[in-house]
Design a protein around this motif. Structure first.
Motif, PDB file in Angstrom:
ATOM      1  N   LEU A 277       0.812  -1.218   0.000  1.00  0.00           N
ATOM      2  CA  LEU A 277       0.000   0.000   0.000  1.00  0.00           C
ATOM      3  C   LEU A 277       0.847   1.270   0.000  1.00  0.00           C
ATOM      4  O   LEU A 277       0.299   2.372   0.053  1.00  0.00           O
ATOM      5  N   LEU A 280       0.022   3.934  -2.637  1.00  0.00           N
ATOM      6  CA  LEU A 280      -1.275   4.582  -2.448  1.00  0.00           C
ATOM      7  C   LEU A 280      -1.329   5.467  -1.213  1.00  0.00           C
ATOM      8  O   LEU A 280      -1.901   6.560  -1.237  1.00  0.00           O
ATOM      9  N   ARG A 281      -0.738   5.002  -0.112  1.00  0.00           N
ATOM     10  CA  ARG A 281      -0.894   5.691   1.162  1.00  0.00           C
ATOM     11  C   ARG A 281       0.337   6.462   1.608  1.00  0.00           C
ATOM     12  O   ARG A 281       0.267   7.237   2.567  1.00  0.00           O
ATOM     13  N   THR A 285       3.089   6.798   6.226  1.00  0.00           N
ATOM     14  CA  THR A 285       1.872   6.206   6.789  1.00  0.00           C
ATOM     15  C   THR A 285       2.030   4.700   6.956  1.00  0.00           C
ATOM     16  O   THR A 285       1.689   4.136   8.005  1.00  0.00           O
ATOM     17  N   TRP A 289       1.969   2.232  10.325  1.00  0.00           N
ATOM     18  CA  TRP A 289       1.123   1.047  10.533  1.00  0.00           C
ATOM     19  C   TRP A 289       1.983  -0.145  10.953  1.00  0.00           C
ATOM     20  O   TRP A 289       1.624  -0.885  11.872  1.00  0.00           O
ATOM     21  N   LEU A 305      -7.129   1.357   8.658  1.00  0.00           N
ATOM     22  CA  LEU A 305      -7.183   0.904   7.271  1.00  0.00           C
ATOM     23  C   LEU A 305      -8.609   0.994   6.727  1.00  0.00           C
ATOM     24  O   LEU A 305      -8.837   1.432   5.595  1.00  0.00           O
ATOM     25  N   HIS A 308      -9.810   4.984   6.620  1.00  0.00           N
ATOM     26  CA  HIS A 308      -9.063   5.937   5.790  1.00  0.00           C
ATOM     27  C   HIS A 308      -8.585   5.369   4.455  1.00  0.00           C
ATOM     28  O   HIS A 308      -8.133   6.138   3.603  1.00  0.00           O
ATOM     29  N   HIS A 309      -8.687   4.057   4.281  1.00  0.00           N
ATOM     30  CA  HIS A 309      -8.242   3.468   3.010  1.00  0.00           C
ATOM     31  C   HIS A 309      -9.389   2.749   2.304  1.00  0.00           C
ATOM     32  O   HIS A 309      -9.839   3.169   1.234  1.00  0.00           O
ATOM     33  N   TYR A 310      -9.889   1.674   2.903  1.00  0.00           N
ATOM     34  CA  TYR A 310     -10.878   0.842   2.219  1.00  0.00           C
ATOM     35  C   TYR A 310     -12.238   1.521   2.062  1.00  0.00           C
ATOM     36  O   TYR A 310     -12.845   1.477   0.981  1.00  0.00           O
ATOM     37  N   MET A 313     -12.541   4.302  -0.745  1.00  0.00           N
ATOM     38  CA  MET A 313     -12.388   3.709  -2.077  1.00  0.00           C
ATOM     39  C   MET A 313     -13.603   2.867  -2.437  1.00  0.00           C
ATOM     40  O   MET A 313     -14.113   2.923  -3.568  1.00  0.00           O
TER      41      MET A 313
END
Length: 353
Positions: A277, A280-281, A285, A289, A305, A308-310, A313
């Motif tokens: 990731l 992307l992140r 970051t 993690w 996750l 702020h990510h999944y 999107m």
């Protein structure tokens, strides 16, 4: 008894007419994909096929054919002694190889000479594959899908399993693909099937459905891991009614820690997957993690996750691709338990025409 031939397009709906479907190709060819239910009786095994191919190119075709005939005769004899001696006169096998040529022809000729009614697929697996792809494009739009949508960890797959247990028609694409459809979705020790095998599994599942009953399927992107969902199926799913599955953030984290327990048991493996990731992140970051996972704060990382990510999107993708999501039926789960999933499955079935 003379050997009969059957076009691949006619073989598709008639597999149940035969007592045994025999794949005369090598073990590797069979593993890559095969006609549903086929058993593997190699006329030439993996090593022998390479040997004969090399002889064909480096010496000459005549010498290769002599050697190939000797090997084929031994292998076919072994198959007959192992599998055929106890077969009754009325046994009806369907036989194929790559293009319906020498390998399946040799086996079919001997079985026919014994007195069995043998049928060959015209054009072999190559023709079967082309017919299956066309039929998959035909079948997919004829079914009535109900698409289960919901953010990561909301229990979509568990609900599918609960629906299946209640007798619903369920298409589990992630199960067929051996992948949980995300960057972190690879299942340790479970390689994905080939694209051809995946297509065959999807086709075999779809053709068994009753078109008068709904088919429940999870919202997916065009790819599940490395495998592409057939276009006609993807188009039909995206045009279908949706179910908006909802579960609290606390329960979603707990569910993911259960379903991805291999990450909990092997934090280093989780950290390696998180590195995917980075683009992307951002590196900072992702390193943060990883530090927290190594410090035993995995649930905290999972929640971040999700939020702020999944979730962002997924929400954007669902609204962009599933045209009926705005009118989706909301299905809220009380928790992640089996009882909650069973209750939700019952409610969905009761409210589905």
């Amino acid at each position: 008894m003379p050997v009969q031939t059957l076009p691949a397009t006619e073989a598709l709906p008639r597999l149940a007419d035969f007592d045994t479907i025999i794949d005369a190709r090598t073990e590797d060819e069979h593993a890559l994909d095969h006609v549903p239910g086929a058993v593997n009786w190699p006329t030439l095994d993996n090593v022998q096929r390479i040997e004969i191919g090399t002889l064909y190119k480096q010496v000459n075709p005549f010498e290769a054919k002599k050697r190939g005939a000797a090997l084929s005769a031994r292998n076919i004899a072994a198959h007959i002694e192992r599998e055929v001696i106890d077969k009754p006169r009325g046994w009806r096998p369907l036989v194929y190889c790559w293009r319906g040529g020498n390998r399946s022809g040799a086996l079919a000729t001997i079985l026919g000479a014994i007195g069995f009614q043998v049928t060959l697929i015209e054009g072999g697996y190559k023709a079967w594959r082309a017919a299956l792809v066309d039929d998959l494009e035909r079948i997919a739009p004829t079914l009535r899908y109900r698409v289960i949508c919901g953010p990561t960890g909301s229990g979509k797959t568990r609900l599918l399993h609960a629906l299946a247990a209640e007798g619903a028609q369920v298409l589990d694409l992630e199960g067929l693909a051996c992948h949980r459809s995300s960057v972190l979705g690879h299942l340790p020790g479970q390689p994905q099937p080939s694209q051809k095998r995946f297509d065959s599994l999807v086709w075999s599942t779809l053709k068994g459905f009753d078109p008068d009953r709904p088919v429940f399927v999870e919202s997916e992107s065009k790819k599940v891991g490395n495998l592409r969902v057939p276009d006609a199926l993807m188009d039909a799913m995206r045009a279908s009614p949706c179910i908006d599955l909802q579960l609290s953030d606390v329960e979603r984290v707990a569910l993911l820690l259960e379903d991805y327990d291999f990450f909990v048991r092997d934090p280093e493996h989780f950290c390696q997957r998180l590195q995917a990731l980075t683009e992307l992140r951002g590196r900072e970051t992702v390193l943060g993690w990883i530090d927290r996972v190594q410090a035993g704060r995995t649930p905290e990382v999972v929640l971040e996750l999700l939020l702020h990510h999944y979730d962002p999107m997924y929400a954007a993708s669902i609204r962009r691709n599933f045209v009926q999501f705005a009118q989706a039926r909301v299905q809220a789960l009380t928790d992640r338990s089996d009882a909650s999933m069973t209750a939700a499955a019952g409610q969905l079935l009761a409210g589905t025409d």
